[in-house]
Write a protein that holds these residues in place. Structure first.
Motif, PDB file in Angstrom:
ATOM      1  N   PHE A  91       0.869  -1.172   0.000  1.00  0.00           N
ATOM      2  CA  PHE A  91       0.000   0.000   0.000  1.00  0.00           C
ATOM      3  C   PHE A  91       0.907   1.223   0.000  1.00  0.00           C
ATOM      4  O   PHE A  91       1.674   1.427   0.939  1.00  0.00           O
ATOM      5  CB  PHE A  91      -0.929  -0.021   1.215  1.00  0.00           C
ATOM      6  N   SER A  96      -0.716   3.928   6.147  1.00  0.00           N
ATOM      7  CA  SER A  96      -2.075   3.534   5.761  1.00  0.00           C
ATOM      8  C   SER A  96      -2.856   2.951   6.928  1.00  0.00           C
ATOM      9  O   SER A  96      -2.388   2.049   7.613  1.00  0.00           O
ATOM     10  CB  SER A  96      -2.028   2.487   4.638  1.00  0.00           C
ATOM     11  N   THR A  97      -4.045   3.475   7.120  1.00  0.00           N
ATOM     12  CA  THR A  97      -4.969   2.923   8.102  1.00  0.00           C
ATOM     13  C   THR A  97      -5.757   1.799   7.423  1.00  0.00           C
ATOM     14  O   THR A  97      -5.682   1.624   6.198  1.00  0.00           O
ATOM     15  CB  THR A  97      -5.962   3.996   8.565  1.00  0.00           C
ATOM     16  N   ASP A  98      -6.537   1.063   8.183  1.00  0.00           N
ATOM     17  CA  ASP A  98      -7.380   0.021   7.592  1.00  0.00           C
ATOM     18  C   ASP A  98      -8.320   0.617   6.547  1.00  0.00           C
ATOM     19  O   ASP A  98      -8.505   0.055   5.471  1.00  0.00           O
ATOM     20  CB  ASP A  98      -8.194  -0.704   8.667  1.00  0.00           C
ATOM     21  N   ALA A  99      -8.884   1.768   6.855  1.00  0.00           N
ATOM     22  CA  ALA A  99      -9.809   2.412   5.921  1.00  0.00           C
ATOM     23  C   ALA A  99      -9.085   2.833   4.641  1.00  0.00           C
ATOM     24  O   ALA A  99      -9.611   2.662   3.535  1.00  0.00           O
ATOM     25  CB  ALA A  99     -10.469   3.625   6.574  1.00  0.00           C
ATOM     26  N   ARG A 101      -6.316   1.495   3.413  1.00  0.00           N
ATOM     27  CA  ARG A 101      -5.962   0.270   2.674  1.00  0.00           C
ATOM     28  C   ARG A 101      -7.171  -0.264   1.918  1.00  0.00           C
ATOM     29  O   ARG A 101      -7.053  -0.693   0.766  1.00  0.00           O
ATOM     30  CB  ARG A 101      -5.383  -0.775   3.613  1.00  0.00           C
ATOM     31  N   GLU A 102      -8.345  -0.202   2.537  1.00  0.00           N
ATOM     32  CA  GLU A 102      -9.555  -0.660   1.852  1.00  0.00           C
ATOM     33  C   GLU A 102      -9.843   0.220   0.634  1.00  0.00           C
ATOM     34  O   GLU A 102     -10.135  -0.282  -0.454  1.00  0.00           O
ATOM     35  CB  GLU A 102     -10.749  -0.645   2.806  1.00  0.00           C
ATOM     36  N   TYR A 103      -9.735   1.527   0.796  1.00  0.00           N
ATOM     37  CA  TYR A 103      -9.943   2.443  -0.330  1.00  0.00           C
ATOM     38  C   TYR A 103      -8.956   2.152  -1.460  1.00  0.00           C
ATOM     39  O   TYR A 103      -9.334   2.049  -2.626  1.00  0.00           O
ATOM     40  CB  TYR A 103      -9.812   3.901   0.135  1.00  0.00           C
ATOM     41  N   THR A 105      -7.373  -0.529  -2.134  1.00  0.00           N
ATOM     42  CA  THR A 105      -7.644  -1.833  -2.745  1.00  0.00           C
ATOM     43  C   THR A 105      -8.648  -1.693  -3.875  1.00  0.00           C
ATOM     44  O   THR A 105      -8.497  -2.310  -4.929  1.00  0.00           O
ATOM     45  CB  THR A 105      -8.170  -2.830  -1.681  1.00  0.00           C
ATOM     46  N   PHE A 106      -9.654  -0.863  -3.679  1.00  0.00           N
ATOM     47  CA  PHE A 106     -10.692  -0.692  -4.701  1.00  0.00           C
ATOM     48  C   PHE A 106     -10.361   0.397  -5.718  1.00  0.00           C
ATOM     49  O   PHE A 106     -10.835   0.350  -6.838  1.00  0.00           O
ATOM     50  CB  PHE A 106     -12.046  -0.424  -4.039  1.00  0.00           C
ATOM     51  N   PHE A 118      -1.026  -1.270  -4.385  1.00  0.00           N
ATOM     52  CA  PHE A 118      -2.284  -0.566  -4.163  1.00  0.00           C
ATOM     53  C   PHE A 118      -1.988   0.912  -3.942  1.00  0.00           C
ATOM     54  O   PHE A 118      -1.294   1.295  -3.014  1.00  0.00           O
ATOM     55  CB  PHE A 118      -3.039  -1.206  -3.003  1.00  0.00           C
TER      56      PHE A 118
END
Length: 139
Positions: A91, A96-99, A101-103, A105-106, A118
């Motif tokens: 990432f 990077s926070t979990d949020a 990293r999720e962003y 990823t998409f 990512f």
């Protein structure tokens, strides 16, 4: 001296130039090229593989991304080699926070995500980029 090819940019990074600086200078050169052939030529030479798997994978992602975004008609064959992919996700956003990293990823373009990189939705954008100009005028 500014890099004229992606391979030169990678060499500069390995020689100690900051990655952001070398890549920005290369993207500027790429954006200023006047023909598709000139743009492809700046991607054609394979950057040497080094001891940094992230940089090796990033070079492949950049070559594929630029070739497709600028519709150059082909992607350099070296860009799809197995050494141009990471085993573990990377990432690119610092801290990077979990949020985040999720962003990422998409949001990551396929050329990066397929290599387990990512990053933001429009990596490599520059103020003078045709892609930046085209997307801002089409909305």
């Amino acid at each position: 001296m500014r890099p004229n090819t992606l391979a030169e940019a990678v060499d500069r990074i390995r020689s100690g130039t900051a990655q952001d600086v070398a890549l920005a200078e290369f993207v500027d050169h790429f954006d200023l090229a006047t023909t598709s052939d000139a743009r492809y030529a700046s991607l054609a030479d394979e950057p040497a593989l080094g001891r940094d798997p992230k940089l090796d994978a990033l070079a492949g992602a950049i070559a594929e991304y630029l070739a497709k975004q600028y519709r150059l008609g082909q992607v350099p064959s070296w860009a799809s080699g197995p050494s141009r992919r990471l085993d573990e996700p990377w990432f690119t956003a610092t801290g990077s926070t979990d949020a985040m990293r999720e962003y990422l990823t998409f949001a990551s373009p396929a050329e990066f995500a397929s290599r387990n990189i990512f990053t933001e939705e429009r990596p490599l954008r520059r103020a003078r980029s045709e892609l930046t100009h085209e997307s801002s005028t089409s909305t």
